[in-house]
Scaffold this active site. Structure first.
Site, short mmCIF file in Angstrom:
data_model
loop_
_atom_site.label_atom_id
_atom_site.label_comp_id
_atom_site.label_asym_id
_atom_site.label_seq_id
_atom_site.Cartn_x
_atom_site.Cartn_y
_atom_site.Cartn_z
N ASP A 9 1.78 -0.32 4.32
CA ASP A 9 2.31 -1.36 3.43
C ASP A 9 2.82 -2.53 4.25
O ASP A 9 3.61 -2.34 5.19
CB ASP A 9 3.44 -0.80 2.57
N ASN A 36 2.53 5.21 4.67
CA ASN A 36 2.37 6.28 3.68
C ASN A 36 1.28 7.25 4.12
O ASN A 36 0.15 6.84 4.39
CB ASN A 36 2.01 5.68 2.32
N GLU A 49 6.29 0.11 5.26
CA GLU A 49 6.20 1.56 5.10
C GLU A 49 4.87 2.06 5.64
O GLU A 49 3.89 1.31 5.68
CB GLU A 49 6.33 1.99 3.63
N LYS A 75 9.09 6.74 5.11
CA LYS A 75 9.95 5.61 5.46
C LYS A 75 10.25 5.61 6.97
O LYS A 75 10.11 4.60 7.64
CB LYS A 75 11.27 5.69 4.68
N ARG A 111 -1.17 -3.17 0.29
CA ARG A 111 -1.55 -1.82 0.73
C ARG A 111 -2.84 -1.92 1.54
O ARG A 111 -3.89 -2.29 1.03
CB ARG A 111 -1.74 -0.92 -0.48
N ARG A 136 0.17 -5.95 -4.25
CA ARG A 136 0.88 -5.55 -5.46
C ARG A 136 2.00 -6.56 -5.69
O ARG A 136 2.98 -6.60 -4.96
CB ARG A 136 1.40 -4.12 -5.30
N LYS A 181 16.91 1.23 0.04
CA LYS A 181 16.09 2.22 -0.65
C LYS A 181 16.34 3.61 -0.10
O LYS A 181 16.71 3.78 1.07
CB LYS A 181 14.59 1.87 -0.54
N ARG A 220 10.31 -5.57 -7.06
CA ARG A 220 9.38 -4.55 -6.57
C ARG A 220 7.95 -4.88 -6.96
O ARG A 220 7.66 -5.24 -8.10
CB ARG A 220 9.76 -3.18 -7.12
#
Length: 314
Positions: free
Chosen positions: A273, A283, A281, A125, A210, A225, A160, A233
């Site tokens: 993301d 990752n 984000e 994050k 993604r 997604r 979050k 979400r």
């Protein structure tokens, strides 16, 4: 080459969608020898190299018994040509300690991907904040009053935890502020835990995309997604629908601005993301979506990854 994969238990893999499995399948296809262990199998004794209790494995092609062990023993990590750190989050204390053992193995000659130091330096994050020009307005704080002020300014926000994965613990609070106090209490735990707050991006209805950065390059397809029903979400683990799409011009411009910096730090694989044109984000622990993109588009993401790995080892 001999490749050691550090991951969750092989027996728990869902091979129809698991990215680490897709990597292993491509590596074996190219003739590389595979071994696997879990972080708990790492060991460092004074005066000795970092070792792991490993299983040498071969993939069988059988959906039920997808691998077989061909041998096992305790071996120094530096005797492998590459070590792939693929342990899923959360990034807890044990993950943190594992990166230190892996970094010591690097000093002894091991080649570890992603770099253990880079894993520590890029919590998934917080890493976003370095690239704030590509991100929505974002706040990281332990102060409830700061969260309330951010909500008052932006009116519609996402909250979050910093250590969540798969959409866990994500909340949306609209302009009416409904349940904001309760959500702050849940996530903030009386000021003990940091919280990330971001302005809500309505483009989420088109999907949380993604993007895969591999060896400093951007894969040509993304996995959007898409939230289902009343869910906010898009995470696949939260019921989102994964739809592969070609990389857009905006996606490419943002990703190509970020990818070289991260690759230079030892991050061979990054999952970026994006919602709309904003990065939400970064990752780095065990980015996924290889199989979903390959199955829907035919683009061989595992081959792109192993190409980059082989180039890094050359």
């Amino acid at each position: 080459m001999k490749i050691l994969v550090v991951a969750d238990p092989l027996e728990a893999f869902k091979i129809t969608k698991d990215t680490t499995f897709a990597m292993m399948r491509e590596l074996q296809k190219r003739g590389h020898a595979l071994a696997a262990c879990e972080p708990e199998h790492l060991q460092w004794q004074s005066g000795q190299p970092v070792t792991a209790q490993v299983r040498h494995v071969a993939l069988t092609g059988d959906a039920d018994a997808w691998f077989k062990a061909t041998g096992e023993g305790r071996e120094p990590l530096h005797t492998f040509d590459a070590v792939l750190m693929r342990k899923d989050p959360p990034f807890d204390s044990e993950f943190f300690y594992a990166t230190h053992l892996l970094e010591q193995a690097e000093r002894e000659g091991a080649r570890v991907f992603n770099s253990p130091r880079a894993l520590r330096d890029h919590p998934e994050k917080l890493a976003l904040m370095e690239f704030a020009r590509f991100a929505p307005p974002t706040l990281v704080t332990r102060r409830p009053e700061a969260i309330r002020a951010f909500h008052a300014e932006h009116r519609d926000v996402i909250l979050k935890p910093l250590d969540g994965m798969g959409g866990m613990g994500i909340f949306r609070v609209g302009a009416d502020g409904m349940n904001l106090g309760s959500i702050i209490e849940t996530l903030n735990q009386g000021g003990a835990t940091s919280v990330m707050v971001q302005r809500y991006l309505p483009e989420i209805v088109q999907g949380d995309k993604r993007l895969l950065l591999i060896g400093g390059k951007v894969a040509p397809f993304v996995l959007a997604r898409i939230p289902q029903g009343s869910e906010v979400r898009g995470n696949l683990a939260a019921g989102g629908k994964g739809v592969a799409q070609p990389l857009s011009d905006v996606d490419r411009r943002v990703a190509e601005a970020i990818a070289p910096t991260l690759a230079a730090r030892g991050l061979l694989l990054v999952g970026l993301d994006m919602i709309g044109d904003k990065v939400t984000e970064i990752n780095v622990t065990s980015p996924t979506c290889f199989q979903e993109i390959q199955q829907q588009t035919g683009f061989d993401v595992p081959a792109m990854f192993v190409d980059a790995l082989e180039a890094a080892l050359a």
